[in-house]
Design a protein around this motif. Structure first.
Motif, short mmCIF file in Angstrom:
data_model
loop_
_atom_site.label_atom_id
_atom_site.label_comp_id
_atom_site.label_asym_id
_atom_site.label_seq_id
_atom_site.Cartn_x
_atom_site.Cartn_y
_atom_site.Cartn_z
N LEU A 110 21.37 71.08 21.09
CA LEU A 110 20.34 70.34 20.36
C LEU A 110 19.21 71.26 19.94
N GLN A 111 18.48 70.85 18.93
CA GLN A 111 17.30 71.61 18.50
C GLN A 111 16.30 71.69 19.65
N GLY A 112 15.78 72.87 19.85
CA GLY A 112 14.79 73.05 20.92
C GLY A 112 15.40 73.34 22.28
N ALA A 113 16.74 73.36 22.35
CA ALA A 113 17.41 73.60 23.64
C ALA A 113 17.18 75.03 24.12
N GLY A 114 17.02 75.94 23.16
CA GLY A 114 16.80 77.34 23.54
C GLY A 114 17.86 78.28 22.98
N THR A 116 18.08 79.95 19.97
CA THR A 116 17.59 81.17 19.32
C THR A 116 17.07 82.15 20.36
N LYS A 121 18.12 86.93 24.17
CA LYS A 121 18.35 87.33 25.57
C LYS A 121 19.73 87.97 25.73
N ARG A 142 16.60 74.48 9.24
CA ARG A 142 15.14 74.52 9.32
C ARG A 142 14.65 75.76 8.60
N GLN A 148 12.72 82.99 12.78
CA GLN A 148 12.62 83.01 14.26
C GLN A 148 13.69 83.93 14.86
N LYS A 253 15.49 76.65 30.49
CA LYS A 253 14.23 76.09 31.01
C LYS A 253 14.32 75.71 32.48
N ASP A 255 12.89 77.24 34.61
CA ASP A 255 11.58 77.57 35.18
C ASP A 255 10.68 76.34 35.22
N THR A 279 15.31 81.28 32.35
CA THR A 279 14.24 80.90 33.27
C THR A 279 12.86 81.20 32.71
N GLY A 280 12.74 81.25 31.38
CA GLY A 280 11.43 81.49 30.79
C GLY A 280 11.56 81.85 29.32
N GLU A 281 10.42 82.00 28.66
CA GLU A 281 10.45 82.29 27.22
C GLU A 281 10.74 83.76 26.94
P1 GDP Z 1 16.61 76.26 19.53
O1 GDP Z 1 16.04 75.24 18.62
O2 GDP Z 1 17.76 75.72 20.34
O3 GDP Z 1 16.98 77.55 18.85
O4 GDP Z 1 15.49 76.59 20.63
P2 GDP Z 1 14.48 77.83 20.72
O5 GDP Z 1 15.19 79.04 21.21
O6 GDP Z 1 13.71 77.94 19.45
O7 GDP Z 1 13.55 77.34 21.91
C1 GDP Z 1 12.70 76.21 21.79
C2 GDP Z 1 11.45 76.46 22.61
O8 GDP Z 1 11.76 76.59 23.99
C3 GDP Z 1 10.73 77.77 22.25
O9 GDP Z 1 9.35 77.55 22.30
C4 GDP Z 1 11.17 78.73 23.35
O10 GDP Z 1 10.21 79.74 23.58
C5 GDP Z 1 11.30 77.80 24.52
N1 GDP Z 1 12.28 78.28 25.52
C6 GDP Z 1 13.55 78.71 25.32
N2 GDP Z 1 14.16 79.01 26.50
C7 GDP Z 1 13.24 78.77 27.47
C8 GDP Z 1 13.25 78.89 28.91
O11 GDP Z 1 14.24 79.26 29.57
N3 GDP Z 1 12.11 78.52 29.56
C9 GDP Z 1 11.00 78.08 28.88
N4 GDP Z 1 9.93 77.74 29.61
N5 GDP Z 1 10.95 77.96 27.56
C10 GDP Z 1 12.05 78.31 26.84
#
Ligand code: GDP
Length: 300
Positions: A110-114, A116, A121, A142, A148, A253, A255, A279-281
């Motif tokens: 899903l969008q925002g899942a992480g 990108t 990483k 998008r 990004q 996420k 973290d 576990t983080g950005e």
């Molecule tokens: P995409 O839409 O699936 O490509 O998601 P993105 O990679 O753009 O991530 C969406 C948001 O989640 C961004 O603000 C990232 O920095 C944040 N994010 C991604 N992975 C993690 C993570 O493991 N931990 C935290 N806290 N934030 C994350």
């Protein structure tokens, strides 16, 4: 890290009473199983998963096949530990590299899942392991997505293949195919394809992802899921399994204060291994997923 924090605490509490008893009775086991069930439900593990898990624990705890060298509480802990490891995939599952490069890894979710972030990483980790990864921008949904990916690519130090304006932009299948040809010519040995996602499961985008999969025949399709997703985890994972038949899961996420139910639910209902945890950005906040370590963390 507070992964599975609640679950861990609840299991430990529920087992504390058993520690003093000499022999395990059905009543002991039932009481403990009830506690485990409640703890799992509170951790947002899906109900069918909870039912199967606890039925197994009960059956094993009451069988003659328990480890007699352990006291009853230790026996239950051992059984729960083994079952957790089993559900979480057993062994560490590493990337399946193609015999003939480039290895193709497609990301879905899903969008925002992480996704990108994960692309960056993975690229960073692969570079450290002496691979030559290339990122491919197939999220053309998008306006900012290509940008990004270019940013995380630059952070990781990896080349990003993005469509030239006017040259097939809008057609992610063609971009993916062109990218693999480019990678072959330029000797990039791993191609990581970032795809588009919406906030909810979307038939059109799922079809697009399926088409990218068909056209590129990836060695791995990684389904990225936000660990905070809770009870939606099962439905989302099932939709992506039907749509793109992913080969592995990445939990992102971890973290946050995710209670971890998503990990158990997704691994159990799809039968696909969790391969990595985010576990983080930051690009280094990323690890290979170890089922046994996760299970001990749950029980510790
Ligand atoms: P995409 O839409 O699936 O490509 O998601 P993105 O990679 O753009 O991530 C969406 C948001 O989640 C961004 O603000 C990232 O920095 C944040 N994010 C991604 N992975 C993690 C993570 O493991 N931990 C935290 N806290 N934030 C994350």
């Amino acid at each position: 890290m507070a992964i599975f924090g609640n679950l861990s605490l609840r299991l430990t509490e529920s087992l504390a009473n058993l520690r003093t008893k000499g022999k395990l009775t059905p009543a002991d086991v039932d009481g403990t199983v009830r506690e485990i069930r409640r703890a799992l439900l509170e951790a947002d593990v899906a109900l069918p998963v909870v039912k199967e898990f606890t039925a197994h624990i009960r059956e094993r705890a009451l069988s003659d096949d328990v480890n007699k060298a352990l006291n009853p509480a230790q026996q239950v802990v051992q059984i729960v530990n083994e079952e957790l490891i089993g559900i979480l995939g057993g062994e560490v599952r590493r990337i399946n590299f193609a015999k003939q490069p480039p290895t193709v890894i497609m990301l879905a979710g899903l969008q925002g899942a992480g996704k990108t972030t994960l692309a960056g990483k993975l690229a960073k980790k692969l570079l450290e392991d002496k691979h030559q990864p290339m990122l491919v921008a197939c999220d053309l949904q998008r306006p900012n997505a290509v940008n990004q990916l270019q940013i995380v690519g630059a952070q990781a130090g990896a080349h990003v293949f993005a469509p030239e304006p006017g040259n097939g932009i809008g057609d992610p299948v063609r971009v993916a195919k062109d990218a693999i040809k480019y990678a072959t010519d330029k000797h990039y040995d791993v191609v990581i394809i970032d795809t588009a996602g919406r906030l909810g499961v979307d038939a059109e985008l799922m079809k697009q992802a399926a088409n990218i999969r068909k056209a590129t025949n990836p060695d791995e399709v990684l389904f990225v899921i936000d660990a905070m997703i809770g009870q939606d985890a099962v439905a989302t994972a099932k939709a992506f399994q039907e749509g793109v038949d992913f080969t592995g899961v990445v939990l992102s996420k971890l973290d946050g204060d995710a209670r971890g139910g998503a990990a158990l639910s997704v691994a159990k209902t799809t039968g696909r291994p969790i391969m990595f945890a985010s576990t983080g950005e930051r690009l280094d906040e990323f690890e290979v997923f170890h089922p046994d370590r996760m299970a001990s963390r749950i029980l510790d």
